[in-house]
Scaffold this active site. Structure first.
Site, short mmCIF file in Angstrom:
data_model
loop_
_atom_site.label_atom_id
_atom_site.label_comp_id
_atom_site.label_asym_id
_atom_site.label_seq_id
_atom_site.Cartn_x
_atom_site.Cartn_y
_atom_site.Cartn_z
N PHE A 152 1.67 -1.87 -6.83
CA PHE A 152 1.14 -0.95 -5.83
C PHE A 152 0.08 -0.04 -6.46
O PHE A 152 0.04 1.16 -6.21
CB PHE A 152 2.27 -0.12 -5.22
CG PHE A 152 3.34 -0.95 -4.56
CD1 PHE A 152 3.15 -1.45 -3.29
CD2 PHE A 152 4.53 -1.23 -5.23
CE1 PHE A 152 4.13 -2.22 -2.67
CE2 PHE A 152 5.51 -2.01 -4.63
CZ PHE A 152 5.32 -2.50 -3.34
N LYS A 204 5.12 -5.93 -0.06
CA LYS A 204 3.73 -5.77 -0.54
C LYS A 204 2.74 -5.97 0.59
O LYS A 204 1.85 -5.14 0.82
CB LYS A 204 3.47 -6.77 -1.67
CG LYS A 204 2.02 -6.89 -2.09
CD LYS A 204 1.49 -5.61 -2.69
CE LYS A 204 0.06 -5.82 -3.20
NZ LYS A 204 -0.49 -4.60 -3.79
N ASN A 208 0.36 -2.90 2.50
CA ASN A 208 -1.10 -2.92 2.55
C ASN A 208 -1.63 -3.05 3.98
O ASN A 208 -2.63 -2.44 4.34
CB ASN A 208 -1.64 -4.05 1.68
CG ASN A 208 -1.69 -3.66 0.21
OD1 ASN A 208 -1.40 -2.53 -0.16
ND2 ASN A 208 -2.03 -4.61 -0.64
N GLY A 253 -14.54 6.59 7.66
CA GLY A 253 -15.63 6.10 6.83
C GLY A 253 -16.16 4.78 7.35
O GLY A 253 -16.07 4.49 8.54
N GLY A 257 -12.40 -1.98 1.67
CA GLY A 257 -12.90 -3.14 0.94
C GLY A 257 -12.01 -3.40 -0.26
O GLY A 257 -10.83 -3.04 -0.24
N CYS A 260 -7.65 -6.01 -2.31
CA CYS A 260 -6.33 -6.08 -1.69
C CYS A 260 -6.34 -6.08 -0.17
O CYS A 260 -5.92 -7.06 0.46
CB CYS A 260 -5.46 -4.92 -2.19
SG CYS A 260 -5.03 -5.03 -3.93
N ARG A 327 -15.86 -6.34 -4.75
CA ARG A 327 -15.25 -7.25 -3.79
C ARG A 327 -15.11 -6.60 -2.41
O ARG A 327 -14.52 -5.55 -2.28
CB ARG A 327 -13.87 -7.72 -4.30
CG ARG A 327 -13.95 -8.72 -5.43
CD ARG A 327 -12.61 -9.07 -6.01
NE ARG A 327 -12.06 -7.97 -6.81
CZ ARG A 327 -10.93 -8.05 -7.51
NH1 ARG A 327 -10.23 -9.17 -7.50
NH2 ARG A 327 -10.52 -7.02 -8.21
#
Length: 467
Positions: A152, A204, A208, A253, A257, A260, A327
């Site tokens: 994490f 997980k 996210n 915003g 990106g 993850c 990425r």
């Protein structure tokens, strides 16, 4: 404890260094020989505050080693962490080929009872597949236990997160294995939560996906705020004061990106599809994020309908501050769109330029400072909220042809930009000094009319208005 970490990408290297820091003997394995040679000298292949210092410290203390040899590394290993990449397939699912390669290598090379810990983010059921591959291909008569131990870490604060995390999730169906892993992690002083393997794998992805959902939600609210003349920052604070909601991940915003959130949201949609469940909410999150990433271009085109020949400064290229990771960075879409529309782009980032050069069009002009990026520009776009950018003297924007700033990260207060006569467009907040540009255009037009009227009085038969 003798620990091996396979894979020295972001997760693997930070994991290995952190385990060495709490006293374990750690060997990191990677097939890239040049990368290994650099790391043996304490040179980190990624930018992460504090990482190189810890590498050098633990190399000197003989607790941290690097090798390209699986057989050499596995010889004395009690625990093997799998931390290789799980890149995205074309359909959004996770590519498990690197995971499977490591599983076969473990089966062929281990010579003692071993705990195999999956640190990589993998779909539910992957650890069972790892176990199956290893058990069916074992060369020596040894016992193998499988553990899911998702990470994490946040890029830019990964070292801090390693020692100050909220929880350590240990997924295994063997109580003795869970106890050993709890003991391994005990020096971190972080609460341990023990679950089944499948639950750990899902935690997980679910974590996210939920954070990505918060980001897309607040961005949708910000778009409404602009239309009803509310201020998203005030709205977010008011929402965050509710303990059921909390204040984190409520910063509007230009979207998320990195390595993850984009990958994991799409993978979870695919996981749901594999069991015939249509995850409509998460599909909406992904679509909102795609739209949000090109929001600045819409604002720019509203000001300049024709971008051909326009000179545009871009501040920030990495997907977030304190990392060189490009990425899924919004800058990739924005800059490619600018170039495609004929704009000249001057780009600045304190860390990520070398990585950006491999991904962006060759027409981009890279510069070494904020001032070089904005000087003589028709507009400036802010894409990454580096401290250097947030703390800059905003009067520098008057070095532009026209002080027009479009801020995708809400770096500056509206009051400061108003006081400095800078036309300022941000996310979910009212535009500032927009009327200044309109007044200047009117004054320029009036001036042109007066000049041409004087010429007409001298005998000219035409009246021209300069644009």
């Amino acid at each position: 404890m003798n620990i091996v970490v396979v894979g020295t990408g972001y997760v693997g290297l930070v994991t290995g260094v952190s385990l060495a820091e709490i006293g374990h003997s750690v060997t990191c394995v990677d097939i890239d020989r040049q990368k290994i040679e650099k790391m043996r000298k304490g040179i980190s292949p990624i930018y992460e505050p504090g990482l190189s210092e810890l590498m050098k410290k633990n190399i000197q203390a003989n607790r941290l080693y690097f090798t390209t040899s699986h057989s050499e590394a596995f010889l004395k290993a009690n625990i093997i962490y799998i931390a290789v990449g799980t890149p995205e397939n074309e359909d959004g699912s996770a590519n498990l080929s690197y995971i499977e390669e490591v599983a076969y290598s473990i089966a062929e090379n281990i010579v003692r009872d071993t705990i195999v810990v999956t640190k990589s983010t993998v779909p539910v059921g992957t650890n069972r597949k790892i176990e199956e591959i290893i058990l069916q291909n074992l060369v020596h008569d040894v016992r193998v236990e499988i553990v899911s131990n998702p990470e994490f870490l946040k890029e830019g604060t990964a070292i801090y997160d390693s020692f100050h995390g909220d929880r350590i999730v240990i997924g295994t169906n063997k109580e003795e294995t869970a106890r050993i892993m709890e003991k391994v992690n005990e020096p971190f002083g972080i609460p341990v939560y023990k679950t089944s393997i499948e639950s750990a794998e899902m935690i997980k992805y679910a974590s996210n996906a939920f954070l990505a959902t918060k980001i897309s939600f607040i961005n949708e609210i910000s778009n409404i705020c602009e239309r009803v003349k509310a201020n998203i920052e005030e709205v977010a604070v008011g929402m965050g004061l509710d303990t059921r909601i909390g204040s984190q991940f409520l910063k509007a915003g230009i979207g998320y990106g990195g390595s993850c959130f984009p990958k994991d949201t799409k993978a979870l949609i695919q996981i749901a599809g594999n069991v015939h469940y249509d995850f409509e909410l998460l599909k909406g999150v992904v679509n909102v994020n795609k739209k949000q990433q090109v929001l600045l271009m819409s604002k720019l085109k509203h000001i300049y309908p024709n971008l051909n020949g326009l000179r545009v400064g871009v501040l920030g290229l990495a997907f977030k501050p304190n990392t060189d990771d490009m990425r899924e960075a919004p800058s990739l879409l924005v800059i490619k769109d600018l170039i495609a529309n004929g704009a000249e782009v001057l780009a600045y980032d304190p860390i990520a330029i070398e990585n950006a050069k491999r991904l962006l069009p060759p027409q981009v002009i890279y510069v070494d400072s904020v001032l070089e990026a904005i000087e003589s520009c028709d507009a400036t776009l802010l894409l990454t909220e580096w401290d250097e950018i947030r703390q800059m003297d905003v009067s520098l924007f008057h070095k532009m042809k026209k002080p027009i700033v479009i801020d995708g990260r809400n770096c500056f207060s509206l009051e400061i930009m108003k006081e400095n006569d800078i036309e300022y467009h941000s996310i979910g907040r009212p535009s500032i000094n927009e009327n200044v540009r309109e007044t200047l255009i009117m004054l320029q037009s009036d001036s042109a009319i007066l000049v041409d009227e004087e010429k007409a009085g001298e005998g000219s038969c035409q009246l021209k208005v300069k644009q």
